[in-house]
Design an enzyme around this catalytic site. Sequence first.
Site, short mmCIF file in Angstrom:
data_model
loop_
_atom_site.label_atom_id
_atom_site.label_comp_id
_atom_site.label_asym_id
_atom_site.label_seq_id
_atom_site.Cartn_x
_atom_site.Cartn_y
_atom_site.Cartn_z
N ARG A 1 52.43 26.83 -68.93
CA ARG A 1 51.57 28.00 -69.13
C ARG A 1 51.82 28.95 -67.95
NH1 ARG A 1 48.57 23.31 -70.01
NH2 ARG A 1 47.81 23.07 -72.16
N LYS B 1 45.27 22.52 -67.47
CA LYS B 1 43.92 22.83 -67.93
C LYS B 1 43.00 21.63 -67.74
CE LYS B 1 43.57 25.11 -71.82
NZ LYS B 1 43.75 25.51 -73.23
N HIS C 1 54.51 33.07 -73.15
CA HIS C 1 54.02 32.14 -74.16
C HIS C 1 55.10 31.89 -75.23
CE1 HIS C 1 50.65 29.87 -75.74
NE2 HIS C 1 50.98 30.27 -76.95
N ARG D 1 57.24 29.24 -74.02
CA ARG D 1 56.58 27.93 -74.22
C ARG D 1 56.84 27.44 -75.64
NH1 ARG D 1 52.73 24.62 -71.97
NH2 ARG D 1 50.93 23.99 -73.22
N HIS E 1 49.67 18.70 -73.22
CA HIS E 1 48.64 18.61 -74.24
C HIS E 1 48.03 17.21 -74.24
CE1 HIS E 1 49.42 22.49 -75.83
NE2 HIS E 1 50.64 22.21 -76.21
N TYR F 1 52.75 25.07 -81.30
CA TYR F 1 53.82 25.54 -80.42
C TYR F 1 55.20 25.30 -81.00
CZ TYR F 1 50.25 26.05 -76.90
OH TYR F 1 49.13 26.45 -76.22
#
Length: 327
Positions: A172, A198, A267, A270, A293, A302
């Site tokens: 990210r 995250k 993105h 990604r 993830h 994705y």
Amino acid sequence: MVEAADRYVELVRAKAVTGALSPATAEVYARDAATLVALAGESTVLDDLTGEDVDAILLAFARKPDGRRVVPGAGLQSASSQARFRRSISALFKHAVLAGWVQINPMAMATVMARERGGLRAERRALTREQAQGLVGAARELQSVPEQGRRDQRMELRDGLIVLLLTALGPRVSELVRANVEDFFTNDGVRYWRIFGKGGRTRDVPLPADVAVALEVYLERGRGEVADKALLLSWRGRRLARGDVQAVIERVQRRVAPEQRRSVTPHGLRHTTATHLLADAVDMDAVRRVLGHSDLSTLGRYRDELPGELEVAMRAHPLLRAPKPEA
């Protein structure tokens, strides 16, 4: 409605303080909760919302002008923004059920699909293999550009490293600009990047050999001696901002042959990483761990389709290959 949204926002911000959510994610949830209140009406009772009401809210959001986009005629929210808003309000209603604010979760009766607009913008989709290879080739060439001008204003090595990290590892953009020099370490001769992702989660991702070399060259010749611990610095010696990364990609793109060039966002790179790793039959769980993830199902967002991919898969069907001759 307003009181319920405010109490939910207090909860998500508390989770950000404890590290259960990143501050950026908490603010997204807070913004989407405010948008929900505005679209539903402040006087609306949360427990009165039905599936049809949620459908109307989702459609109203999809048609809401996106102030971040300046392309003429591009007024609708992107598919990814719609999907994010749907996830945000779904989380709010899930908490509302657990807290007893509503008796029935209206999201269970909603029917509007997040991709009603017709898919991601081209800039956010994966590059083809040829386009990605052109971009990677241009990034590699930056390592051999003759040194000219002031050392603190030569950004070629940094720009090449940024594109290689984005294309090969698919981080990210927030993870990229947050990286520090100390986050890169060597174990048993392999260079790793400890990525802080995250929700306070970390992952150690091994660097491909070419990327590891680009990193070392940048650290030795391109970064300079500065007090800031950030890996990626502006020419003023400060941590690179998120908004600067797109300009870096575009600068490297100008070195790509026109027939291989296509606009792409961080993105989109990604997406490119996920798409080509999976298309090359890399283990799905390994790809999940590279991207950071927690759930395999998230990979579907994705992973883009590649032209001719099904034809190649059928030509190389593992059950129809001729057996190898015995030695």
